[in-house]
Every structure is written in C-alpha cells, then in structure tokens.
Design a protein around this motif. Structure first.
Motif, short mmCIF file in Angstrom:
data_model
loop_
_atom_site.label_atom_id
_atom_site.label_comp_id
_atom_site.label_asym_id
_atom_site.label_seq_id
_atom_site.Cartn_x
_atom_site.Cartn_y
_atom_site.Cartn_z
N ASN A 44 -47.32 -20.26 -45.64
CA ASN A 44 -46.26 -19.44 -46.21
C ASN A 44 -46.81 -18.14 -46.78
OD1 ASN A 44 -47.44 -20.19 -48.64
ND2 ASN A 44 -45.52 -20.74 -49.63
N ARG B 257 -41.50 -16.59 -49.50
CA ARG B 257 -40.56 -17.63 -49.09
C ARG B 257 -40.57 -17.85 -47.58
NH1 ARG B 257 -34.77 -16.89 -51.55
NH2 ARG B 257 -34.71 -19.13 -51.04
N THR B 258 -41.41 -17.12 -46.86
CA THR B 258 -41.49 -17.26 -45.41
C THR B 258 -42.38 -18.44 -45.05
OG1 THR B 258 -41.19 -14.89 -45.04
CG2 THR B 258 -42.19 -16.15 -43.26
N SER C 230 -37.35 -17.45 -43.18
CA SER C 230 -37.27 -17.19 -44.62
C SER C 230 -35.79 -17.15 -45.01
CB SER C 230 -37.93 -15.87 -44.99
OG SER C 230 -37.64 -15.54 -46.35
#
Length: 270
Positions: A22, A25-26, A40
């Motif tokens: 990550n 938030r991806t 995301s």
C-alpha cells in the motif's frame, strides 16, 4: 510502497508468492511479482488498465446495468469500481485462485450483499451456469508465464459462444487482451467470422450468436501505459457523445476536470 501482507503457497511442486502493498489508501496485489490489481477508495480511477474494464458499462444508460459477471477477480479492483459508480444489483466474480478471493475480501473490501465471489474455473462455471443472463460480462482471465501476465482462455469460437449464451439480448461483453494483435484473433473479429460465404455454411442457430456483425458496435479501448487493450462488443447503439455524457455524470470520470485521472483511447472497430 510498503508491504502489508505476504503469503507463500506451494502446490504440485510450484511455489507462488503473494504480496499486498500500500501507499496511503491505495492497495496493490502482486502474484509472483506480477501486478494484478490496484484500488483506492479515495481515488477509484487510477489512470490504469482497470479503468478500461469499467468504461464499457457507460455505453448503457444510467441505471440499466443490473447484473454484471466478472471473470477473473484478481484483487477485485473493477468490482469495486462497478460498485462505486453504478451500484448493480448483482456483481458475480469468478476466480480460480482462492488466495485472490481472500485478498479481494480482506484488503480490497469486496464485501456486501451485491457481491457474489465464486472460487471456480471460469470455463467450467460458465458451462454449468443456469441462472439469469447478465447485462455486462467482463472477461479478465489472465495467468502468468515467465513473470509476465498472459490470457488464460483463448477467445475462440467456443468461448465467444459461451459468453454470448449468458448475455442479455441488449448486453455487452468486454474482453481484456495482452496486445491489439491478440485482440484481432478474437473469433468475433477474425475475418472468417465476418465473411458472408463462411457464415452461410453455418447453421442458423450458430449464426444467431457468433458473427461479428451481430453486434451493434465494436470498440477498442487502450491506454499508452500498457500494451493491453479491451475489446468491447455491445448491443447498445449508444453514440460516442452519449457515452462521454454518461461519464461526465461523475466528477472522477469528467475529462474536462483537471482532477480526472482517466487515460484512455477509444477507437471504433465496427
């Protein structure tokens, strides 16, 4: 990009390495180093190849995509995009790899009553499926060969017939290909499929669902970032300007905004 989860599975003497990474938030899924999915919730459009699998849905009028079948879930990026933008009543995802389903649920949050994730061979599942047809079928069946992704099922006559069998009369099929050259080998685009003399030798039942000219429109979607291209076969007569208008209903898909991350090319094939 930080590593947040990894798993190593050995089956029949072959070891497979899975990783989820990550950045903010991806989330990204890698299988044996092959990049499979990215999503995301704060940026549902990434300017990547997965966006191309979503775009065919916008040749349908808003609210008319109720049942979607996704063959090849990976981490579930396109399933999350469909949920975010279109809220279909049912999204069925068929995935051969049980670890990918685990990752889709745990890390990509492919959860909710609209999702039905099935761990099965897509070919066998489609051959046995007896439920209602789908408005949109997305074929994203890829494996890995020599560290590179490659199509897992040839888009030959038998496969195309099977897809068409489970499609609504007004539906669309989107197929992901490694390259434009491989796309041209798809049965619906092969020269013999559009040759009237060749078609005349087939039975009427075969003619009903196999010829390329059965489709209202055929498009190619591509992005300069990848060699992949998406072939869209649709029974929707939607012109390009209406397709673009449907996209503009969402700020993330409105190309007039500088914040829009879409990066694609759309070319009419037939």
């Amino acid at each position: 990009m930080a590593l947040i989860w990894q798993k190593q599975v050995t089956h029949a003497g072959k070891t497979t390495q899975y990783e989820v990474r990550n950045a903010g938030r991806t989330r990204r899924l890698y299988t044996n180093g092959v990049f499979h999915s990215q999503y995301s919730p704060s940026r549902p459009v990434a300017g990547s190849v997965w966006d191309l699998l979503l775009l065919p849905a916008f040749f349908h009028r808003p609210g008319l995509i109720n049942r979607v079948l996704v063959l090849g879930v990976g981490g579930g990026a396109v399933l999350k995009q469909l949920q975010y933008f279109l809220q279909p009543e049912v999204i069925v995802g068929v995935e051969l790899n049980p670890v990918h389903i685990q990752v889709a649920k745990r890390f990509f949050k492919v959860t909710g009553d609209e999702f039905e994730l099935v761990c099965a061979d897509a070919l066998e599942w489609l051959e046995q499926y007896q439920g209602p047809p789908f408005d949109l079928i997305i074929d994203d069946l890829f494996g890995e060969e020599g560290g590179e992704p490659c199509r897992a099922v040839a888009a030959d006559e038998a496969w195309c017939a099977l897809l068409k069998k489970h499609l609504m009369d007004s539906g669309s099929v989107a197929i992901n290909f490694d390259t434009p050259e491989l796309m041209q080998r798809c049965f619906w685009l092969a020269e013999h499929a559009a040759d009237p003399k060749a078609l005349s030798k087939k039975s009427p039942a075969t003619n009903d669902h196999l010829p390329a000219d059965w489709w209202q429109q055929v498009y190619q979607l591509s992005t300069p970032l990848y060699s992949n291209c998406i072939a869209l076969f649709t029974q929707q007569p939607t012109p390009r300007h209406e397709f673009l208008e449907n996209l503009r209903q969402f700020k993330e898909l409105d190309e007039s905004r500088t914040t829009c991350k879409l990066n694609y090319q759309l070319r009419r094939v037939r």
